[in-house]
Write an enzyme that holds these catalytic residues in place. Structure first.
Site, short mmCIF file in Angstrom:
data_model
loop_
_atom_site.label_atom_id
_atom_site.label_comp_id
_atom_site.label_asym_id
_atom_site.label_seq_id
_atom_site.Cartn_x
_atom_site.Cartn_y
_atom_site.Cartn_z
N CYS A 123 0.82 -1.22 0.00
CA CYS A 123 0.00 0.00 0.00
C CYS A 123 0.86 1.27 0.00
CB CYS A 123 -0.88 0.02 1.22
SG CYS A 123 -1.97 -1.39 1.30
N ARG B 175 5.88 -0.56 -6.00
CA ARG B 175 5.82 -1.32 -4.75
C ARG B 175 4.79 -2.44 -4.81
NH1 ARG B 175 7.45 2.33 -0.26
NH2 ARG B 175 5.87 1.35 1.02
N TRP C 27 -2.79 -2.79 -1.58
CA TRP C 27 -2.40 -4.18 -1.78
C TRP C 27 -3.27 -4.96 -0.80
CZ3 TRP C 27 -0.07 -8.20 1.02
CH2 TRP C 27 0.46 -9.25 0.25
N ASN D 235 -2.17 2.55 5.52
CA ASN D 235 -1.20 1.46 5.31
C ASN D 235 -1.05 0.71 6.62
OD1 ASN D 235 -0.73 2.52 2.81
ND2 ASN D 235 1.41 3.10 3.19
N GLY D 236 -0.80 -0.58 6.55
CA GLY D 236 -0.61 -1.36 7.78
C GLY D 236 -1.89 -2.10 8.13
N GLU E 104 17.54 -19.09 -4.45
CA GLU E 104 17.21 -17.81 -5.09
C GLU E 104 16.75 -18.05 -6.54
OE1 GLU E 104 16.54 -15.01 -4.13
OE2 GLU E 104 16.81 -13.68 -5.85
N LYS F 17 13.15 -16.87 -7.95
CA LYS F 17 12.99 -15.98 -9.10
C LYS F 17 12.05 -16.60 -10.12
CE LYS F 17 14.05 -12.84 -7.97
NZ LYS F 17 14.65 -12.55 -6.72
N GLU G 274 8.34 -16.50 -8.77
CA GLU G 274 7.66 -15.21 -8.71
C GLU G 274 7.48 -14.56 -10.08
OE1 GLU G 274 9.63 -12.57 -5.97
OE2 GLU G 274 11.60 -13.05 -6.74
N HIS H 74 17.10 -37.42 0.00
CA HIS H 74 16.40 -37.56 1.28
C HIS H 74 14.92 -37.25 1.15
CE1 HIS H 74 20.09 -38.36 3.42
NE2 HIS H 74 20.66 -37.36 2.74
N LYS I 78 6.54 -4.80 -3.50
CA LYS I 78 7.97 -4.49 -3.39
C LYS I 78 8.37 -4.25 -1.95
CE LYS I 78 11.93 -3.73 -5.28
NZ LYS I 78 12.62 -4.98 -5.63
#
Ligand code: F6R
Length: 628
Positions: free
Chosen positions: A2, A27, A74, A100-101, A501, A505, A508, A524, A623
């Site tokens: 947000c 963001r 968001w 926000n929050g 990583e 990537k 997402e 395993h 973001k």
């Protein structure tokens, strides 16, 4: 996530608000809206989806108002619909709120308001704030008093922008352990949850303190504590150039940011490693910091003394997502060079647990945004316990940078694409520099070793360029594998986190399911998923775990998996085993993570591109993850 914006002044508020919101788009968000005060009435326009939808509404209804607030949402409480988009108003259209929050006790407050006869029209926690502040305004007929009463009722961490049609030339901004900045202009003022949105208009900003209310008019900004104590402080005057959201000739920010990695390394090395014959330039200058007008500005550098560094018994790294992967490699690097034990924790896993740090621990928080709620909470806890705390970020204006006395600011600027690439490389470099710095201070490496390490670091930008030059081959491989529905990434030692990583990537950016494993772990359990439909990507760089990683790859190959390697040029062994080889220049295992991740970033990018995904703003992602 947000974003909050606000404007008061002579210009048309709607267009200023939209241009502020554009700076926050990167963001991540799923709806947007504005509320302006026009002719004594509140006008609220909001739309699910991209900002362009809101812009279309604004074109049709073109408000003339010069005061307003805006928001990119968001979704947390309720789906991303027009109705749940901010701003939210009370029933009478008296006040409008952007938020926000999370208001943790919103359920309880909602029941209380419903019992009083208030009707709700959205699923959000924010609407509670609109009704509650309107209720208190009805009681007090004083908006500041109403806001002060409001904050005594709210639980959680949050930032708010509020307007009241009765107080037409004023925005009430509230910050509670969140982030809000007021931009100071000439007979006009701005509000934003990220300073980059106001920096297009002014270089003078006031960052709200942790529990603070700002009453903003076009000519004044008054600051109050939640208890009503008024305070003043001079603005921060920034000298750096303003942030411009510009893709240049690239189709996507992600591609541009992957290509910027060599220059990120060069600039960060120039700052912290100007001379390989000298120590890493981390020590803070003796001055207290500040910007010359008395207001504290985050200054980078480490203020621990040599004896404090020598007495360190542990390093604790705290981070989320990609930054956590950088921290995992950081552990291997620091342990290798200094012998200090390093623990790495996902910051959200610290919630509700005992954080075992003490006065002989250096706790390191890593965050590109510097605003990640879980990372901030964890580092704040470490600081409270008495550990030394260090932040690694590219945002010197972030919340993280304000709360840590020791700070490494990487030189990569703001990353626009939601998926982290260049900030990850910058965080990795910070760990190499930190490890050398700690090792030098503790006498764990001699001058010759230190010089050799620094020399190699200086070679890395050119080696990265050589990897980037492989782009056409990587693109071809990506297109070939873009129909996969599942992929497995493996690596060992320094490149186990690289595998994690790489998988993150791919997930997402392309939404293809991918998992990363330590290569030795395959047998395993994870090996059960392998067959001819699940390609396996292995990072195999010569070094102590090279043969073992190749053996693990053999195990996967025996299950008919299609095999892709990230390997060094000239390695003939891998050609026998792998169907596709993505090449990097020969490199020591210790430094290889600075190179091996690049083919994986490009691979994920081109897979996502081939599938037509929204590369820069993948679905559901933000973001800056400012909720817990
Ligand atoms: C992945 C990504 C995220 C972030 C994570 C932490 O590409 O960007 O996993 O790394 O959300 O964010 P920061 O670094 O802002 O604390």
């Amino acid at each position: 996530m947000c974003g909050i914006v606000g404007y008061l002044g002579p210009s048309k508020a709607a267009s200023v608000l939209v241009s502020e919101l554009k700076c926050l788009e990167y963001r991540g968000y799923d709806s947007a809206g504005v509320a302006v005060i026009e002719g004594g009435r509140l006008k609220v326009l909001k739309a699910a989806g991209k900002l362009a939808n809101l812009e279309n509404l604004l074109k049709e209804r073109a408000p003339e108002a010069t005061v307003g607030i805006g928001h990119t949402r968001w979704a947390t409480h309720g789906a991303p619909t027009d109705l749940n988009a901010h701003p939210h108003t009370d029933e009478n259209g008296m006040v409008a709120v952007v938020h926000n929050g999370i208001i943790e006790n919103f359920g309880e407050l909602k029941d209380e308001l419903i019992a009083k006869g208030y009707k709700f029209s959205s699923d959000t926690d924010t609407e509670v704030v609109a009704h509650l502040v309107s209720h208190y305004y009805g009681e007090t007929k004083d908006m500041l008093k109403a806001v002060m009463k409001l904050v005594t009722r709210l639980k959680g961490i949050y930032a708010l922008g509020i307007v009241n049609r009765d107080v037409a030339n004023t925005i009430y901004a509230v910050n509670h352990h969140y982030s809000l900045t007021v931009g100071l202009g000439n007979h006009e003022n701005f509000l934003a949850s990220d300073s980059i949105a106001v920096r297009q208009y002014t270089n003078q900003t006031l960052r709200l303190d942790q529990s603070e209310i700002a009453v903003i008019t076009p000519d004044t900004v008054k600051l109050y504590s939640f208890e009503g104590k008024e305070s003043t402080r001079p603005p921060i005057v920034s000298e750096s150039t303003r942030f411009v959201v510009d893709k240049g000739d690239y189709k996507h920010f992600l591609h541009k940011e992957i290509d910027e990695q060599p220059s990120v390394l060069r600039q960060t090395l120039a700052k912290y490693l100007p001379d390989i014959n000298k120590p890493i330039a981390f020590h803070k200058p003796k001055s207290k910091g500040g910007n010359g007008n008395g207001h504290h500005v985050a200054t980078h550098g480490i203020e621990l003394t040599n004896s404090q560094i020598r007495e360190l018994e542990r390093v604790q790294v705290l981070a989320c997502g990609t930054a956590y992967h950088a921290g995992m490699i950081g552990k291997y690097i620091i342990e290798e060079l200094t012998g200090i034990p390093v623990d790495v924790e996902i910051a959200s896993e610290i919630r509700g647990r005992k954080l075992l740090v003490n006065q002989r621990t250096l706790t390191v928080a890593v965050s590109q945004s510097g605003e990640t709620a879980d990372t901030l909470a964890a580092i704040t806890e470490a600081k409270r316990i008495g550990s030394y705390v260090l932040g690694i970020t590219n945002r010197p204006d972030s919340h993280l940078a304000q709360i840590v006395p020791n700070l490494i600011v990487t030189e990569c600027g703001i990353e626009v694409s939601v998926a982290a690439t260049k900030t990850y490389i910058a965080q990795l470099l910070s760990f190499y520099l930190l490890a050398i710095f700690l090792a030098e201070e503790r006498g764990a490496i001699d001058a010759e070793k230190s010089r050799t390490l620094k020399k190699t670091l200086n070679l890395m930008p050119a080696l990265q360029e050589a990897v980037l030059a492989q782009e056409p081959l990587i693109q071809e491989a990506a297109i070939n594998y873009s129909s996969a529905v599942d992929m497995v990434f493996v690596g060992r030692g320094f490149n186990y986190p690289t595998a994690l990583e790489g998988a993150l990537k791919l997930k997402e950016l392309s939404y293809i399911h991918a998992s990363g494993y330590a290569a030795g772990e395959l047998k395993h359990g994870p090996i059960a998923v392998l067959d001819e439909k699940v390609p396996v990507v292995a990072v195999v760089v010569p070094g102590v775990v090279y043969e073992k990683t190749l053996s693990n790859a053999q195990e996967a190959k025996a299950r008919h998996a299609k095999m892709i390697a990230v390997a060094v040029e000239g390695d003939k062994e891998v050609e026998k085993l792998f169907d596709t080889v993505l090449r990097i220049p020969p490199i020591e295992e210790f430094f290889s993570p600075l190179l091996t991740v690049i083919p994986l970033q490009l691979f994920s990018y081109f897979v996502a591109e081939a599938l037509g995904k929204d590369v820069d703003q993948p679905r559901n992602l933000a973001k800056s993850v400012t909720v817990e």
